[in-house]
Scaffold this active site. Structure first.
Site, PDB file in Angstrom:
ATOM      1  N   HIS A   1     -43.651  -9.947  19.049  1.00 47.78           N
ATOM      2  CA  HIS A   1     -43.286  -9.410  20.365  1.00 47.78           C
ATOM      3  C   HIS A   1     -42.394  -8.176  20.247  1.00 47.78           C
ATOM      4  O   HIS A   1     -41.637  -8.018  19.287  1.00 47.78           O
ATOM      5  CB  HIS A   1     -42.633 -10.479  21.251  1.00 47.78           C
ATOM      6  CG  HIS A   1     -41.335 -11.041  20.742  1.00 47.78           C
ATOM      7  ND1 HIS A   1     -40.111 -10.445  20.978  1.00 47.78           N
ATOM      8  CD2 HIS A   1     -41.060 -12.159  20.037  1.00 47.78           C
ATOM      9  CE1 HIS A   1     -39.151 -11.175  20.450  1.00 47.78           C
ATOM     10  NE2 HIS A   1     -39.696 -12.221  19.857  1.00 47.78           N
TER      11      HIS A   1
ATOM     12  N   ASP B   1     -40.089  -7.057  22.662  1.00 47.00           N
ATOM     13  CA  ASP B   1     -38.799  -7.057  23.356  1.00 47.00           C
ATOM     14  C   ASP B   1     -37.717  -7.747  22.541  1.00 47.00           C
ATOM     15  O   ASP B   1     -37.995  -8.485  21.586  1.00 47.00           O
ATOM     16  CB  ASP B   1     -38.920  -7.724  24.724  1.00 47.00           C
ATOM     17  CG  ASP B   1     -39.341  -9.193  24.626  1.00 47.00           C
ATOM     18  OD1 ASP B   1     -40.211  -9.499  23.788  1.00 47.00           O
ATOM     19  OD2 ASP B   1     -38.809 -10.019  25.382  1.00 47.00           O
TER      20      ASP B   1
ATOM     21  N   ASP C   1     -35.690  -9.669  15.494  1.00 50.70           N
ATOM     22  CA  ASP C   1     -36.454 -10.578  16.346  1.00 50.70           C
ATOM     23  C   ASP C   1     -36.965  -9.769  17.541  1.00 50.70           C
ATOM     24  O   ASP C   1     -36.261  -9.615  18.522  1.00 50.70           O
ATOM     25  CB  ASP C   1     -35.529 -11.721  16.801  1.00 50.70           C
ATOM     26  CG  ASP C   1     -36.204 -12.730  17.687  1.00 50.70           C
ATOM     27  OD1 ASP C   1     -37.433 -12.688  17.823  1.00 50.70           O
ATOM     28  OD2 ASP C   1     -35.478 -13.560  18.273  1.00 50.70           O
TER      29      ASP C   1
ATOM     30  N   GLU D   1     -41.409 -11.583  25.788  1.00 45.62           N
ATOM     31  CA  GLU D   1     -41.401 -12.916  25.181  1.00 45.62           C
ATOM     32  C   GLU D   1     -40.066 -13.608  25.409  1.00 45.62           C
ATOM     33  O   GLU D   1     -40.016 -14.795  25.735  1.00 45.62           O
ATOM     34  CB  GLU D   1     -41.689 -12.798  23.678  1.00 45.62           C
ATOM     35  CG  GLU D   1     -41.932 -14.130  22.970  1.00 45.62           C
ATOM     36  CD  GLU D   1     -40.682 -14.784  22.415  1.00 45.62           C
ATOM     37  OE1 GLU D   1     -40.759 -15.939  21.947  1.00 45.62           O
ATOM     38  OE2 GLU D   1     -39.590 -14.148  22.449  1.00 45.62           O
ATOM     39  N   GLU D   2     -38.987 -12.862  25.247  1.00 44.15           N
ATOM     40  CA  GLU D   2     -37.662 -13.468  25.323  1.00 44.15           C
ATOM     41  C   GLU D   2     -37.342 -13.998  26.720  1.00 44.15           C
ATOM     42  O   GLU D   2     -36.560 -14.932  26.871  1.00 44.15           O
ATOM     43  CB  GLU D   2     -36.588 -12.452  24.901  1.00 44.15           C
ATOM     44  CG  GLU D   2     -36.716 -11.957  23.465  1.00 44.15           C
ATOM     45  CD  GLU D   2     -36.342 -13.011  22.427  1.00 44.15           C
ATOM     46  OE1 GLU D   2     -36.110 -14.169  22.811  1.00 44.15           O
ATOM     47  OE2 GLU D   2     -36.300 -12.665  21.233  1.00 44.15           O
TER      48      GLU D   2
ATOM     49  N   ASP E   1     -42.644 -14.782  14.029  1.00 43.69           N
ATOM     50  CA  ASP E   1     -41.519 -14.774  14.967  1.00 43.69           C
ATOM     51  C   ASP E   1     -40.589 -15.960  14.759  1.00 43.69           C
ATOM     52  O   ASP E   1     -40.128 -16.578  15.710  1.00 43.69           O
ATOM     53  CB  ASP E   1     -42.048 -14.771  16.413  1.00 43.69           C
ATOM     54  CG  ASP E   1     -40.933 -14.638  17.443  1.00 43.69           C
ATOM     55  OD1 ASP E   1     -39.873 -14.090  17.098  1.00 43.69           O
ATOM     56  OD2 ASP E   1     -41.119 -15.084  18.590  1.00 43.69           O
TER      57      ASP E   1
ATOM     58  N   HIS F   1     -30.393 -13.429  17.931  1.00 46.67           N
ATOM     59  CA  HIS F   1     -29.784 -13.602  19.255  1.00 46.67           C
ATOM     60  C   HIS F   1     -28.259 -13.507  19.193  1.00 46.67           C
ATOM     61  O   HIS F   1     -27.570 -13.967  20.099  1.00 46.67           O
ATOM     62  CB  HIS F   1     -30.209 -14.921  19.913  1.00 46.67           C
ATOM     63  CG  HIS F   1     -31.649 -14.965  20.301  1.00 46.67           C
ATOM     64  ND1 HIS F   1     -32.146 -15.813  21.256  1.00 46.67           N
ATOM     65  CD2 HIS F   1     -32.723 -14.257  19.865  1.00 46.67           C
ATOM     66  CE1 HIS F   1     -33.444 -15.640  21.397  1.00 46.67           C
ATOM     67  NE2 HIS F   1     -33.818 -14.695  20.550  1.00 46.67           N
TER      68      HIS F   1
END
Length: 368
Positions: free
Chosen positions: A76, A78, A106, A139-140, A163, A344
């Site tokens: 992904h 984003d 990520d 995605e997030e 991922d 994150h």
């Protein structure tokens, strides 16, 4: 051969591009320009129009140069916040953010690994079946890009998602289903100093309900959490409305629904005890992923790890990814660890050597 310097530069270029969920156009434009210049068939679907995003998913078709069934590889575009103005620094083979942002490995490390694996096969003339590269948006925020992906353009039945954190060789085969919940308690307003007995406190009702609920770790397959409470107003008014927002996850659909019903019944009891009422709604955000032990795709990944002297680790996870959506579409899917760490958080980092290993594994799987 795999070009380590090109891989590193590809990654550095990507993480410098701003890409909060729903705002991935700079990354999408960069990928479209890069891949179109190499002559690949590049298409951007209209997924963004479904949720107000500024880009759709980037879908790339690579014609077959050898036998085998078509395969898809996905990552992904984003990142979670804070991801504006990332300044990556490379020190002693480790890439981090120089400022108070996430790095964006990520999942831009996944994108970089897919690209370098493809370039390696094409430049070295290594045969491969028809390939589809799926670079998704949003995605997030809830896998909205994958949910609205134009699947009519994808002829592959096997999808490998890059991922997951963890060492290269990690293969995620189980991931839970998730349900989002919104609970609004309705009481009765009254002056808290003059006639509080005429009021019904929505805050008290919510507290009563929450005190009855089993939350956090429920069992080995199930978790639940309340993440937000909103409502009320002035302290001299009995609050007449409060909203709780939460979620539940489980690898078992039966246990997920049982947890949701348990939480609803706690609200019923609290409302009955205090004389108010409530609205309770839930929505399944994504289905569970459960790869069978005899999956041909899983065994191909295990053999590839063995050939590359990578320690394979077949695992489950408590988080969701686009792999959940692809699996829910009936596709055979696994999610690979690519070496990204502390995702994150603003302490996120990735080692270049791990990125190279991810490229080697991806290229081996692309060859069929």
């Amino acid at each position: 051969m795999i070009h380590k310097e090109r891989l590193t530069n590809t990654f550095l270029d990507l993480v410098r591009l701003d890409s909060p969920s729903g705002q991935e156009k700079p990354v999408a434009d960069h990928l479209c320009a890069l891949l179109s210049a190499r002559g690949y068939d590049v298409h951007v679907d209209n997924a963004g129009s479904f949720f107000g995003g500024n880009s759709g998913n980037v879908i790339v078709r690579v014609p077959a140069t050898g036998p085998g069934d078509a395969m898809a590889f996905s990552a992904h575009m984003d990142c979670v916040d804070p991801c504006i103005g990332v300044e990556p620094v490379l020190t002693d083979g480790v890439i981090r953010s120089a400022t108070n942002t996430v790095l964006g490995g990520d999942d831009k490390a996944g994108i970089s690994a897919i690209l370098e694996a493809l370039f390696h096969l094409e430049e070295d003339g290594i045969p491969h079946p028809e390939l589809f590269l799926l670079f998704t948006v949003c995605e997030e925020a809830g896998m909205f890009g994958a949910k609205h992906l134009d699947f009519s353009r994808i002829k592959a039945r096997d999808v490998i998602v890059l991922d997951s954190s963890g060492e290269v060789g990690t293969i995620i085969v189980r991931a839970p289903s998730k349900a989002g919940m919104t609970i609004t308690f309705h009481g009765r307003a009254a002056h808290a100093g003059i006639e509080p007995e005429k009021g019904i406190s929505a805050i008290q009702m919510a507290a009563n309900a929450v005190s009855r609920m089993k939350l956090l770790r429920i069992d080995e397959e199930t978790v639940a959490n309340l993440g937000r409470i909103e409502g009320g107003g002035q302290t001299n008014i009995v609050a007449d409305c409060v909203t709780l927002t939460g979620e539940a996850r489980s690898h078992s659909n039966a246990r997920l629904m049982a947890q949701i019903e348990h939480m609803r019944l706690c609200c019923v009891e609290a409302a009955q005890e205090l004389g108010g009422n409530f609205d309770f709604s839930h929505e399944i955000s994504y289905p569970a992923m459960d790869v069978p032990a005899d999956s041909k795709l899983l065994h191909r990944a295990l053999h590839a790890c063995n050939d590359l002297n990578l320690t394979a680790a077949v695992k489950g996870t408590g988080g969701g990814s686009d792999a959940n959506i692809f699996s829910g579409q009936g596709l055979s899917c696994i999610n690979l660890g690519i070496g990204m760490s502390r995702v994150h958080t603003t302490d996120e980092f990735i080692r270049v050597d791990d990125m190279v290993k991810a490229v080697q594994l991806t290229a081996a799987l692309m060859q069929r």
